[in-house]
Design a protein around this motif. Structure first.
Motif, PDB file in Angstrom:
ATOM      1  N   ALA A 210       0.837  -0.706  -0.275  1.00 38.39           N
ATOM      2  CA  ALA A 210      -0.238  -0.341   0.041  1.00 38.39           C
ATOM      3  C   ALA A 210       0.780   0.497   0.040  1.00 38.39           C
ATOM      4  O   ALA A 210       0.639   2.342  -0.711  1.00 38.39           O
ATOM      5  N   GLY A 211       1.557   1.178   0.862  1.00 37.32           N
ATOM      6  CA  GLY A 211       2.756   2.551   0.755  1.00 37.32           C
ATOM      7  C   GLY A 211       3.087   2.700  -0.547  1.00 37.32           C
ATOM      8  O   GLY A 211       3.804   4.026  -0.572  1.00 37.32           O
ATOM      9  N   ASP A 212       4.236   1.433  -1.383  1.00 44.72           N
ATOM     10  CA  ASP A 212       4.514   2.064  -2.255  1.00 44.72           C
ATOM     11  C   ASP A 212       3.172   2.222  -3.688  1.00 44.72           C
ATOM     12  O   ASP A 212       3.774   2.652  -4.538  1.00 44.72           O
ATOM     13  N   ALA A 213       2.283   1.551  -3.107  1.00 47.91           N
ATOM     14  CA  ALA A 213       1.317   2.626  -4.588  1.00 47.91           C
ATOM     15  C   ALA A 213       0.829   3.607  -4.110  1.00 47.91           C
ATOM     16  O   ALA A 213       0.645   4.493  -5.311  1.00 47.91           O
ATOM     17  N   ALA A 214       1.040   4.215  -2.930  1.00 49.95           N
ATOM     18  CA  ALA A 214       0.556   5.516  -2.303  1.00 49.95           C
ATOM     19  C   ALA A 214       1.866   6.613  -3.412  1.00 49.95           C
ATOM     20  O   ALA A 214       1.887   7.330  -3.605  1.00 49.95           O
ATOM     21  N   LEU A 215       3.067   5.713  -3.178  1.00 49.10           N
ATOM     22  CA  LEU A 215       4.320   6.121  -3.562  1.00 49.10           C
ATOM     23  C   LEU A 215       4.473   6.296  -5.131  1.00 49.10           C
ATOM     24  O   LEU A 215       4.219   7.552  -5.133  1.00 49.10           O
ATOM     25  N   VAL A 216       3.900   5.768  -6.236  1.00 47.29           N
ATOM     26  CA  VAL A 216       3.471   5.825  -7.205  1.00 47.29           C
ATOM     27  C   VAL A 216       2.455   6.630  -7.659  1.00 47.29           C
ATOM     28  O   VAL A 216       2.816   7.633  -8.461  1.00 47.29           O
ATOM     29  N   THR A 217       1.006   6.954  -7.133  1.00 52.88           N
ATOM     30  CA  THR A 217       0.216   7.608  -6.882  1.00 52.88           C
ATOM     31  C   THR A 217       0.803   9.430  -7.019  1.00 52.88           C
ATOM     32  O   THR A 217       0.954   9.944  -7.726  1.00 52.88           O
ATOM     33  N   GLU A 218       1.703   9.485  -5.705  1.00 51.89           N
ATOM     34  CA  GLU A 218       2.410  10.613  -5.628  1.00 51.89           C
ATOM     35  C   GLU A 218       3.143  10.904  -7.010  1.00 51.89           C
ATOM     36  O   GLU A 218       3.858  12.125  -7.242  1.00 51.89           O
ATOM     37  N   LEU A 219       4.541  10.244  -7.298  1.00 50.69           N
ATOM     38  CA  LEU A 219       4.828  10.208  -8.250  1.00 50.69           C
ATOM     39  C   LEU A 219       4.398  10.288  -9.716  1.00 50.69           C
ATOM     40  O   LEU A 219       5.346  11.300 -10.836  1.00 50.69           O
ATOM     41  N   GLY A 220       3.188   9.797 -10.146  1.00 55.03           N
ATOM     42  CA  GLY A 220       2.631  10.208 -11.448  1.00 55.03           C
ATOM     43  C   GLY A 220       1.884  11.400 -11.168  1.00 55.03           C
ATOM     44  O   GLY A 220       1.799  12.061 -11.868  1.00 55.03           O
ATOM     45  N   LYS A 221       1.451  11.859 -10.226  1.00 57.30           N
ATOM     46  CA  LYS A 221       1.214  13.439  -9.884  1.00 57.30           C
ATOM     47  C   LYS A 221       2.628  14.424 -10.050  1.00 57.30           C
ATOM     48  O   LYS A 221       1.895  15.994 -10.773  1.00 57.30           O
ATOM     49  N   LEU A 222       2.744  14.300  -9.814  1.00 57.95           N
ATOM     50  CA  LEU A 222       4.213  15.216  -9.207  1.00 57.95           C
ATOM     51  C   LEU A 222       4.587  14.742 -11.934  1.00 57.95           C
ATOM     52  O   LEU A 222       5.461  16.037 -11.782  1.00 57.95           O
ATOM     53  N   SER A 223       4.278  13.937 -11.922  1.00 57.77           N
ATOM     54  CA  SER A 223       4.497  13.529 -13.695  1.00 57.77           C
ATOM     55  C   SER A 223       4.031  14.532 -14.077  1.00 57.77           C
ATOM     56  O   SER A 223       3.952  15.474 -14.883  1.00 57.77           O
ATOM     57  N   ASP A 224       2.286  14.678 -13.919  1.00 57.63           N
ATOM     58  CA  ASP A 224       1.497  15.556 -14.546  1.00 57.63           C
ATOM     59  C   ASP A 224       2.045  16.935 -14.658  1.00 57.63           C
ATOM     60  O   ASP A 224       1.969  17.771 -14.960  1.00 57.63           O
ATOM     61  N   GLU A 225       2.597  17.131 -12.776  1.00 55.74           N
ATOM     62  CA  GLU A 225       2.620  18.357 -12.626  1.00 55.74           C
ATOM     63  C   GLU A 225       4.091  19.333 -13.649  1.00 55.74           C
ATOM     64  O   GLU A 225       3.276  19.946 -14.425  1.00 55.74           O
ATOM     65  N   LYS A 226       4.995  18.072 -14.343  1.00 57.80           N
ATOM     66  CA  LYS A 226       5.572  18.559 -14.626  1.00 57.80           C
ATOM     67  C   LYS A 226       5.953  18.919 -16.417  1.00 57.80           C
ATOM     68  O   LYS A 226       5.753  19.398 -17.040  1.00 57.80           O
ATOM     69  N   ARG A 227       4.523  17.794 -16.541  1.00 57.40           N
ATOM     70  CA  ARG A 227       3.800  17.944 -17.648  1.00 57.40           C
ATOM     71  C   ARG A 227       2.818  19.166 -18.191  1.00 57.40           C
ATOM     72  O   ARG A 227       3.228  19.946 -19.101  1.00 57.40           O
ATOM     73  N   ARG A 228       2.439  19.827 -17.338  1.00 57.92           N
ATOM     74  CA  ARG A 228       1.668  20.678 -17.551  1.00 57.92           C
ATOM     75  C   ARG A 228       2.511  21.844 -17.407  1.00 57.92           C
ATOM     76  O   ARG A 228       2.443  23.064 -18.195  1.00 57.92           O
ATOM     77  N   TYR A 229       3.538  21.759 -16.473  1.00 59.24           N
ATOM     78  CA  TYR A 229       4.581  23.549 -16.200  1.00 59.24           C
ATOM     79  C   TYR A 229       5.105  23.753 -17.530  1.00 59.24           C
ATOM     80  O   TYR A 229       5.475  24.330 -18.629  1.00 59.24           O
ATOM     81  N   ALA A 230       5.325  22.196 -18.497  1.00 56.53           N
ATOM     82  CA  ALA A 230       6.303  22.346 -19.760  1.00 56.53           C
ATOM     83  C   ALA A 230       5.593  22.730 -20.167  1.00 56.53           C
ATOM     84  O   ALA A 230       5.774  22.967 -21.551  1.00 56.53           O
ATOM     85  N   MET A 231       4.256  22.107 -21.210  1.00 60.36           N
ATOM     86  CA  MET A 231       3.441  23.063 -21.872  1.00 60.36           C
ATOM     87  C   MET A 231       2.496  24.358 -21.008  1.00 60.36           C
ATOM     88  O   MET A 231       2.121  25.334 -22.300  1.00 60.36           O
ATOM     89  N   ASP A 232       2.158  24.985 -20.468  1.00 60.66           N
ATOM     90  CA  ASP A 232       2.099  26.375 -20.344  1.00 60.66           C
ATOM     91  C   ASP A 232       2.605  26.299 -18.147  1.00 60.66           C
ATOM     92  O   ASP A 232       1.919  26.824 -17.489  1.00 60.66           O
ATOM     93  N   PRO A 233       3.916  26.872 -18.823  1.00 57.65           N
ATOM     94  CA  PRO A 233       4.266  27.525 -17.570  1.00 57.65           C
ATOM     95  C   PRO A 233       3.611  28.989 -17.022  1.00 57.65           C
ATOM     96  O   PRO A 233       3.502  28.353 -14.835  1.00 57.65           O
ATOM     97  N   ALA A 234       3.263  29.493 -17.279  1.00 59.29           N
ATOM     98  CA  ALA A 234       2.370  31.012 -16.216  1.00 59.29           C
ATOM     99  C   ALA A 234       1.154  30.231 -16.139  1.00 59.29           C
ATOM    100  O   ALA A 234       0.475  30.337 -14.814  1.00 59.29           O
ATOM    101  N   GLY A 235       0.129  29.409 -16.491  1.00 57.51           N
ATOM    102  CA  GLY A 235      -0.464  28.365 -16.213  1.00 57.51           C
ATOM    103  C   GLY A 235      -0.598  27.565 -15.358  1.00 57.51           C
ATOM    104  O   GLY A 235      -1.080  27.510 -14.436  1.00 57.51           O
ATOM    105  N   ALA A 236       0.558  26.546 -15.619  1.00 58.96           N
ATOM    106  CA  ALA A 236       0.994  26.099 -13.902  1.00 58.96           C
ATOM    107  C   ALA A 236       1.278  26.689 -13.094  1.00 58.96           C
ATOM    108  O   ALA A 236       0.821  26.538 -11.794  1.00 58.96           O
ATOM    109  N   VAL A 237       1.828  27.873 -13.283  1.00 62.89           N
ATOM    110  CA  VAL A 237       1.890  28.535 -11.597  1.00 62.89           C
ATOM    111  C   VAL A 237       0.959  29.150 -11.066  1.00 62.89           C
ATOM    112  O   VAL A 237       0.302  28.796  -9.693  1.00 62.89           O
TER     113      VAL A 237
END
Length: 115
Positions: A12-39
């Motif tokens: 369960a802890g590893d699954a939570a870590l994978v979920t958080e890493l997925g969120k981080l990846s989404d944030e990075k993708r959003r920032y790369a596409m629209d830095p001002a919007g991401a901020v």
């Protein structure tokens, strides 16, 4: 065979870590596409998170205060019940002690023992 990176083999802890890493990846993708919007989004989420934390702390403060007041009320109720019990015992024992000490009815009334 499950590998170290297999989701099926995770705890369960590893699954939570994978979920958080997925969120981080989404944030990075959003920032790369629209830095001002991401901020802007991050600032809005931070403000909402701060407000939610404030509300949680306020609720917790109310819960603590309610518990303290309930404990105080229970203590006062216990004191009142004990006082009622002592008074009832005193009322029950008083007439017997008058006769035991030779106090007649008239003297007891004069001294305010009788109503």
């Amino acid at each position: 065979m499950a590998t170290a990176y297999s989701l099926r083999g995770d705890t369960a802890g590893d699954a939570a870590l994978v979920t958080e890493l997925g969120k981080l990846s989404d944030e990075k993708r959003r920032y790369a596409m629209d830095p001002a919007g991401a901020v802007r989004d991050a600032a809005a989420r931070a403000a909402a998170a701060a407000l939610a934390d404030e509300q949680r702390n306020l609720i917790r403060t109310y819960e603590i205060t309610a518990c303290k007041l309930e404990a105080e009320l229970r203590a006062r109720d216990a004191d009142a019940e004990r006082a009622r019990g002592e008074l009832a015992e005193e009322e029950r024992v008083r007439p017997v002690s008058w006769y035991r000490h030779g106090i007649c009815h008239r003297v007891a009334k004069e001294r305010g023992f009788l109503v």
